[in-house]
Design a protein around this motif. Structure first.
Motif, PDB file in Angstrom:
ATOM      1  N   ALA A  69      -1.958   1.884 -15.395  1.00 27.08           N
ATOM      2  CA  ALA A  69      -1.711   2.299 -16.787  1.00 27.08           C
ATOM      3  C   ALA A  69      -2.607   3.470 -17.191  1.00 27.08           C
ATOM      4  O   ALA A  69      -2.251   4.255 -18.068  1.00 27.08           O
ATOM      5  CB  ALA A  69      -1.945   1.117 -17.723  1.00 27.08           C
ATOM      6  N   ARG A  70      -3.751   3.592 -16.549  1.00 24.99           N
ATOM      7  CA  ARG A  70      -4.708   4.626 -16.946  1.00 24.99           C
ATOM      8  C   ARG A  70      -4.663   5.861 -16.057  1.00 24.99           C
ATOM      9  O   ARG A  70      -5.142   6.915 -16.447  1.00 24.99           O
ATOM     10  CB  ARG A  70      -6.137   4.052 -16.922  1.00 24.99           C
ATOM     11  CG  ARG A  70      -6.350   2.902 -17.879  1.00 24.99           C
ATOM     12  CD  ARG A  70      -7.774   2.432 -17.838  1.00 24.99           C
ATOM     13  NE  ARG A  70      -8.668   3.408 -18.424  1.00 24.99           N
ATOM     14  CZ  ARG A  70      -8.910   3.535 -19.723  1.00 24.99           C
ATOM     15  NH1 ARG A  70      -8.325   2.718 -20.578  1.00 24.99           N
ATOM     16  NH2 ARG A  70      -9.730   4.455 -20.176  1.00 24.99           N
ATOM     17  N   ARG A  71      -4.096   5.719 -14.875  1.00 24.95           N
ATOM     18  CA  ARG A  71      -4.140   6.844 -13.932  1.00 24.95           C
ATOM     19  C   ARG A  71      -2.945   7.767 -14.100  1.00 24.95           C
ATOM     20  O   ARG A  71      -1.828   7.324 -14.362  1.00 24.95           O
ATOM     21  CB  ARG A  71      -4.141   6.335 -12.493  1.00 24.95           C
ATOM     22  CG  ARG A  71      -5.458   5.768 -12.073  1.00 24.95           C
ATOM     23  CD  ARG A  71      -5.578   5.765 -10.580  1.00 24.95           C
ATOM     24  NE  ARG A  71      -5.980   7.082 -10.090  1.00 24.95           N
ATOM     25  CZ  ARG A  71      -6.244   7.336  -8.819  1.00 24.95           C
ATOM     26  NH1 ARG A  71      -6.135   6.403  -7.930  1.00 24.95           N
ATOM     27  NH2 ARG A  71      -6.614   8.535  -8.441  1.00 24.95           N
ATOM     28  N   ALA A  72      -3.186   9.063 -13.923  1.00 29.25           N
ATOM     29  CA  ALA A  72      -2.084  10.030 -13.945  1.00 29.25           C
ATOM     30  C   ALA A  72      -1.237   9.838 -12.692  1.00 29.25           C
ATOM     31  O   ALA A  72      -1.766   9.481 -11.641  1.00 29.25           O
ATOM     32  CB  ALA A  72      -2.648  11.442 -13.993  1.00 29.25           C
ATOM     33  N   PRO A  73       0.075  10.047 -12.810  1.00 27.08           N
ATOM     34  CA  PRO A  73       0.936   9.792 -11.652  1.00 27.08           C
ATOM     35  C   PRO A  73       0.875  10.879 -10.593  1.00 27.08           C
ATOM     36  O   PRO A  73       1.553  10.781  -9.578  1.00 27.08           O
ATOM     37  CB  PRO A  73       2.327   9.725 -12.275  1.00 27.08           C
ATOM     38  CG  PRO A  73       2.237  10.547 -13.501  1.00 27.08           C
ATOM     39  CD  PRO A  73       0.833  10.425 -14.000  1.00 27.08           C
ATOM     40  N   VAL A  74       0.100  11.927 -10.819  1.00 26.87           N
ATOM     41  CA  VAL A  74       0.008  13.005  -9.822  1.00 26.87           C
ATOM     42  C   VAL A  74      -1.426  13.134  -9.323  1.00 26.87           C
ATOM     43  O   VAL A  74      -2.347  12.698  -9.960  1.00 26.87           O
ATOM     44  CB  VAL A  74       0.457  14.364 -10.397  1.00 26.87           C
ATOM     45  CG1 VAL A  74       1.948  14.414 -10.455  1.00 26.87           C
ATOM     46  CG2 VAL A  74      -0.156  14.621 -11.753  1.00 26.87           C
TER      47      VAL A  74
ATOM     48  N   ALA B 136       0.830  -1.219   0.000  1.00 21.30           N
ATOM     49  CA  ALA B 136       0.000   0.000   0.000  1.00 21.30           C
ATOM     50  C   ALA B 136       0.855   1.256   0.000  1.00 21.30           C
ATOM     51  O   ALA B 136       0.507   2.253  -0.637  1.00 21.30           O
ATOM     52  CB  ALA B 136      -0.920  -0.022   1.216  1.00 21.30           C
ATOM     53  N   GLY B 137       1.975   1.204   0.682  1.00 19.97           N
ATOM     54  CA  GLY B 137       2.817   2.405   0.750  1.00 19.97           C
ATOM     55  C   GLY B 137       3.653   2.648  -0.482  1.00 19.97           C
ATOM     56  O   GLY B 137       4.172   3.754  -0.683  1.00 19.97           O
ATOM     57  N   SER B 138       3.785   1.652  -1.340  1.00 20.82           N
ATOM     58  CA  SER B 138       4.785   1.748  -2.415  1.00 20.82           C
ATOM     59  C   SER B 138       4.462   2.819  -3.455  1.00 20.82           C
ATOM     60  O   SER B 138       5.137   3.843  -3.536  1.00 20.82           O
ATOM     61  CB  SER B 138       4.955   0.381  -3.073  1.00 20.82           C
ATOM     62  OG  SER B 138       3.721  -0.021  -3.639  1.00 20.82           O
ATOM     63  N   ILE B 139       3.446   2.601  -4.262  1.00 20.73           N
ATOM     64  CA  ILE B 139       3.123   3.536  -5.354  1.00 20.73           C
ATOM     65  C   ILE B 139       2.602   4.858  -4.778  1.00 20.73           C
ATOM     66  O   ILE B 139       3.015   5.941  -5.202  1.00 20.73           O
ATOM     67  CB  ILE B 139       2.059   2.919  -6.292  1.00 20.73           C
ATOM     68  CG1 ILE B 139       2.587   1.624  -6.914  1.00 20.73           C
ATOM     69  CG2 ILE B 139       1.624   3.918  -7.350  1.00 20.73           C
ATOM     70  CD1 ILE B 139       3.558   1.776  -8.024  1.00 20.73           C
ATOM     71  N   ALA B 140       1.714   4.744  -3.784  1.00 15.42           N
ATOM     72  CA  ALA B 140       1.127   5.967  -3.211  1.00 15.42           C
ATOM     73  C   ALA B 140       2.208   6.830  -2.555  1.00 15.42           C
ATOM     74  O   ALA B 140       2.163   8.054  -2.648  1.00 15.42           O
ATOM     75  CB  ALA B 140       0.047   5.595  -2.200  1.00 15.42           C
ATOM     76  N   GLY B 141       3.174   6.182  -1.912  1.00 15.79           N
ATOM     77  CA  GLY B 141       4.265   6.928  -1.282  1.00 15.79           C
ATOM     78  C   GLY B 141       5.090   7.664  -2.315  1.00 15.79           C
ATOM     79  O   GLY B 141       5.427   8.838  -2.146  1.00 15.79           O
ATOM     80  N   ASP B 142       5.405   6.997  -3.399  1.00 12.84           N
ATOM     81  CA  ASP B 142       6.174   7.641  -4.470  1.00 12.84           C
ATOM     82  C   ASP B 142       5.375   8.765  -5.123  1.00 12.84           C
ATOM     83  O   ASP B 142       5.926   9.787  -5.519  1.00 12.84           O
ATOM     84  CB  ASP B 142       6.567   6.612  -5.539  1.00 12.84           C
ATOM     85  CG  ASP B 142       7.855   5.889  -5.167  1.00 12.84           C
ATOM     86  OD1 ASP B 142       8.350   6.116  -4.055  1.00 12.84           O
ATOM     87  OD2 ASP B 142       8.356   5.110  -6.001  1.00 12.84           O
ATOM     88  N   ARG B 143       4.060   8.543  -5.239  1.00 19.44           N
ATOM     89  CA  ARG B 143       3.209   9.578  -5.841  1.00 19.44           C
ATOM     90  C   ARG B 143       3.223  10.834  -4.958  1.00 19.44           C
ATOM     91  O   ARG B 143       3.374  11.941  -5.450  1.00 19.44           O
ATOM     92  CB  ARG B 143       1.782   9.052  -5.990  1.00 19.44           C
ATOM     93  CG  ARG B 143       0.830  10.069  -6.612  1.00 19.44           C
ATOM     94  CD  ARG B 143      -0.574   9.538  -6.684  1.00 19.44           C
ATOM     95  NE  ARG B 143      -0.713   8.548  -7.747  1.00 19.44           N
ATOM     96  CZ  ARG B 143      -1.210   7.340  -7.588  1.00 19.44           C
ATOM     97  NH1 ARG B 143      -1.636   6.956  -6.411  1.00 19.44           N
ATOM     98  NH2 ARG B 143      -1.312   6.519  -8.605  1.00 19.44           N
TER      99      ARG B 143
ATOM    100  N   VAL C 149      -2.265   1.891  -5.968  1.00 13.82           N
ATOM    101  CA  VAL C 149      -2.487   2.603  -7.244  1.00 13.82           C
ATOM    102  C   VAL C 149      -3.795   3.387  -7.208  1.00 13.82           C
ATOM    103  O   VAL C 149      -3.963   4.350  -7.952  1.00 13.82           O
ATOM    104  CB  VAL C 149      -2.456   1.671  -8.480  1.00 13.82           C
ATOM    105  CG1 VAL C 149      -1.100   1.017  -8.635  1.00 13.82           C
ATOM    106  CG2 VAL C 149      -3.549   0.638  -8.453  1.00 13.82           C
ATOM    107  N   LEU C 150      -4.706   2.957  -6.327  1.00 16.33           N
ATOM    108  CA  LEU C 150      -5.992   3.649  -6.244  1.00 16.33           C
ATOM    109  C   LEU C 150      -5.926   4.881  -5.333  1.00 16.33           C
ATOM    110  O   LEU C 150      -6.654   5.846  -5.549  1.00 16.33           O
ATOM    111  CB  LEU C 150      -7.069   2.693  -5.708  1.00 16.33           C
ATOM    112  CG  LEU C 150      -7.532   1.610  -6.678  1.00 16.33           C
ATOM    113  CD1 LEU C 150      -8.315   0.535  -5.948  1.00 16.33           C
ATOM    114  CD2 LEU C 150      -8.386   2.215  -7.786  1.00 16.33           C
ATOM    115  N   ALA C 151      -5.046   4.833  -4.335  1.00 14.13           N
ATOM    116  CA  ALA C 151      -5.022   5.907  -3.338  1.00 14.13           C
ATOM    117  C   ALA C 151      -4.128   7.053  -3.792  1.00 14.13           C
ATOM    118  O   ALA C 151      -3.129   6.836  -4.475  1.00 14.13           O
ATOM    119  CB  ALA C 151      -4.524   5.364  -2.010  1.00 14.13           C
ATOM    120  N   ARG C 152      -4.507   8.271  -3.403  1.00 11.41           N
ATOM    121  CA  ARG C 152      -3.686   9.435  -3.738  1.00 11.41           C
ATOM    122  C   ARG C 152      -2.613   9.678  -2.680  1.00 11.41           C
ATOM    123  O   ARG C 152      -1.565  10.209  -2.969  1.00 11.41           O
ATOM    124  CB  ARG C 152      -4.544  10.682  -3.876  1.00 11.41           C
ATOM    125  CG  ARG C 152      -5.448  10.657  -5.085  1.00 11.41           C
ATOM    126  CD  ARG C 152      -5.618  12.037  -5.697  1.00 11.41           C
ATOM    127  NE  ARG C 152      -6.321  11.946  -6.963  1.00 11.41           N
ATOM    128  CZ  ARG C 152      -5.730  11.749  -8.121  1.00 11.41           C
ATOM    129  NH1 ARG C 152      -4.424  11.629  -8.186  1.00 11.41           N
ATOM    130  NH2 ARG C 152      -6.422  11.680  -9.226  1.00 11.41           N
TER     131      ARG C 152
END
Lengths: 299, 294
Positions: free
Chosen positions: B289-294, B95-102, B182-185
């Protein structure tokens, strides 16, 4: 090198970029100019393939939407602020991104030397100042000598001194025949780096002008506060009026509005009239931004 | 649209970008390095090892012997420990991986490089999997080493099974965590959701199954099928099945499963855990793949 065709990017009902078309040739340097929210960063993110958009963007003939990886391999990108892995060492960061960019032989001291970071390769990124991080981002962007450099308000988080140093570094390093696309709302950056300026407002291109015509286009005015001995003020005001200026009196001298490209003209007129300027203050500002800086000098 | 003449055009050739495998491995290595340096890795590993060793003593004492005895009983105790700790590790790490980088702005920067989103997601997944493998191997390895040293390692195969199944469970929970990520901001929202899912999987589903069995009068085969939708239940059933080849300790559903499916149980449990690894990861990949990274 970069072809942008009818690009529109919407966030909900708002068009952040609205039907923008633009060509950037090899070696061309283009500034995107506009207020916050004008669409500069969104357009840059579309070029990088970070956003899905309507229209088409091609980088070195690669379609950003379909061949994003190949397109991005042609681009070196420097963001506004480097949101880096803080625990990473400087040399590790260079090695990681060199690997991702497919750059096989990297001699880190050379890479860092190009951007004035010699001796910092063993530091952790969290130990670097904002200016140093931007230099590191520039070093990484230049890995593999990409033909396109994209910069997104790269000096926005730097102080005045850091800004000046970074722009100076950029003007020397970044070009070298590269195409340059950068977003900025700092006049000194635009005039130092750009060949032409695209002005954006609410996502639309409002003007496309050569950089040399940029300042007159903005209608920039500087204000000179001249301290002049009381006995000479009347004659000074007359000479300045004859020179095409409209001086206003204050308690200690005259206030003169001048185009930013003609700031020295009142001094020349007064010098020719043998009137001494005891001191002056210069206030420069745009009509659309409060980007003022004052300088005091004693002649 | 005006076009201005370019100055001094010099053809600069970009390096061809590396392929999927090379980029995935580069990102995985970085992720692994970051994970093993992180506090969560050290804390989870320590907690896992300390709890595992403590549990060994407790179960041995309860069995009437002193020290680290009663390997089968200990393994059963470790199953419960794994059920609590490993899903939490996998869910929070993912959970922390992609959202943390975002949140750090790192994701935008990473995706502005010549990498694909699949490479980034897979790289992060593999790197974190590596960290979880190391954590579980260290934790269970410490237990196994001490138990073997005490001379009570009567059934090392069951511990090896437990290790393998723990890894499978960890990877399934990591997939689910990455789907949340990937779903969380925000990283805090993602990790909070991960913890909530952990609570649901560990506690709420057991209660829901019991309530459902009574209220909806679920038949035994329906109850068993419902268990297969909870990876923790699958892990528990598979671990016990591998250790004792009998699920009677689980009651009627376990007996039904043993009698009905017999040798096929390994395949059924394997397919279920594999689905928990693969399906959330595919969903995460499609959304990413569909979500903006910001």
């Amino acid at each position: 090198m970069i072809s942008i065709r009818h690009v529109t990017k919407r966030f909900g009902r708002t068009a952040a970029v609205n039907d923008v078309s633009l060509d950037i040739e090899p070696g061309d340097a283009v500034a995107l100019w506009g207020t916050n929210g004008a669409g500069k960063t969104t357009l840059i993110r579309c070029v990088l393939g970070l956003f899905r958009f309507q229209g088409q963007i091609r980088v070195d003939d690669f379609d950003v939407a379909r061949q994003g990886k190949l397109a991005r391999a042609r681009i070196g990108y420097v963001p506004q602020e480097l949101g880096f892995y803080d625990d990473l060492g400087v040399a590790e960061a260079v090695a990681l991104f060199a690997r991702l960019k497919g750059v096989r032989s990297v001699y880190t001291p050379d890479i860092l030397g190009r951007v004035g970071l010699t001796g910092h390769e063993h530091k952790r990124i969290r130990e670097l100042s904002g200016g140093m991080k931007q230099r590191l981002a520039l070093a990484i962007a230049l890995l593999g000598d990409p033909p396109v450099l994209v910069l997104d308000e790269v000096t926005a988080s730097l102080d005045a001194c850091g800004r000046e140093e970074f722009v100076s570094l950029l003007s020397g390093l970044a070009r070298g025949g590269r195409s340059l696309l950068f977003a900025s709302h700092r006049i000194e950056e635009v005039t130092a780096l750009a060949q032409r300026v695209i002005t954006l407002d609410k996502g639309k291109v409002t003007a496309e002008i050569p950089a040399r015509e940029f300042i007159p286009h903005l209608g920039l005015q500087a204000t000179l506060h001249l301290r002049i001995a009381s006995g000479a003020r009347e004659q000074a005001a007359r000479l300045l009026r004859e020179g095409g200026f409209d001086p206003q009196r204050n308690g200690i001298g005259l206030i003169v509005a001048v185009p930013t490209a003609q700031k020295a003209a009142p001094f020349r007129i007064l010098s020719e009239g043998r009137i001494a300027v005891e001191d002056f203050e210069l206030l420069a500002h745009t009509d659309s931004h409060t980007d003022s800086h004052a300088a005091e000098h004693t002649p | 649209m005006t076009t201005f003449p370019a100055h001094a055009p010099i053809r600069l050739a970009a390096c061809p970008p590396p392929g999927l495998v090379a980029n995935t491995l580069a990102i995985a290595q970085r992720e692994l390095r970051e994970a093993v340096r992180s506090r969560w890795f050290i804390l989870y590993t320590l907690a896992f090892a300390v709890l595992g060793l403590s549990l060994s003593y407790v179960t041995a004492a309860a069995g009437g012997g002193m020290g680290l005895s009663g390997f089968g009983r200990t393994t059963a105790g470790l199953v419960n420990l794994v059920l609590l700790v490993v899903p939490l590790m996998g869910l929070t790490a993912g959970a922390g991986s992609i959202a943390g980088d975002r949140e750090r702005g790192m994701l935008t920067y990473l995706l502005a490089q010549p990498v694909t989103r699949t490479e980034v997601l897979l790289g992060k997944y593999l790197g974190l999997s590596g960290a979880l493998i190391a954590c579980i191997a260290l934790g269970l390895g410490a237990c196994a080493a001490i138990m073997a040293w005490k001379g009570d390692a009567t059934r090392p195969a069951s511990l090896i099974w437990l290790g393998g199944l723990s890894l499978a469970l960890a990877m399934g929970m990591l997939s689910l965590g990455m789907l949340v990520s990937v779903l969380a901001r925000k990283a805090s929202v993602a990790v909070g959701t991960g913890v909530f899912l952990w609570l649901v999987l560990v506690f709420a589903t057991d209660l829901a199954l019991m309530a459902g069995a009574i209220a909806m009068k679920l038949r035994i085969e329906e109850l068993f099928a419902a268990c297969l939708f909870n990876p923790l239940q699958v892990f528990k059933m598979w671990s016990l099945h591998a250790a004792d080849a009998s699920l009677d300790v689980l009651g009627p559903a376990g007996l039904y499963a043993t009698e009905e499916f017999g040798a096929w149980l390994h395949a059924i449990f394997g397919a279920s855990l594999l689905a928990w690894i693969v399906l959330p990861l595919i969903a995460a990949s499609l959304i990413f793949a569909r979500r903006a990274p910001v």
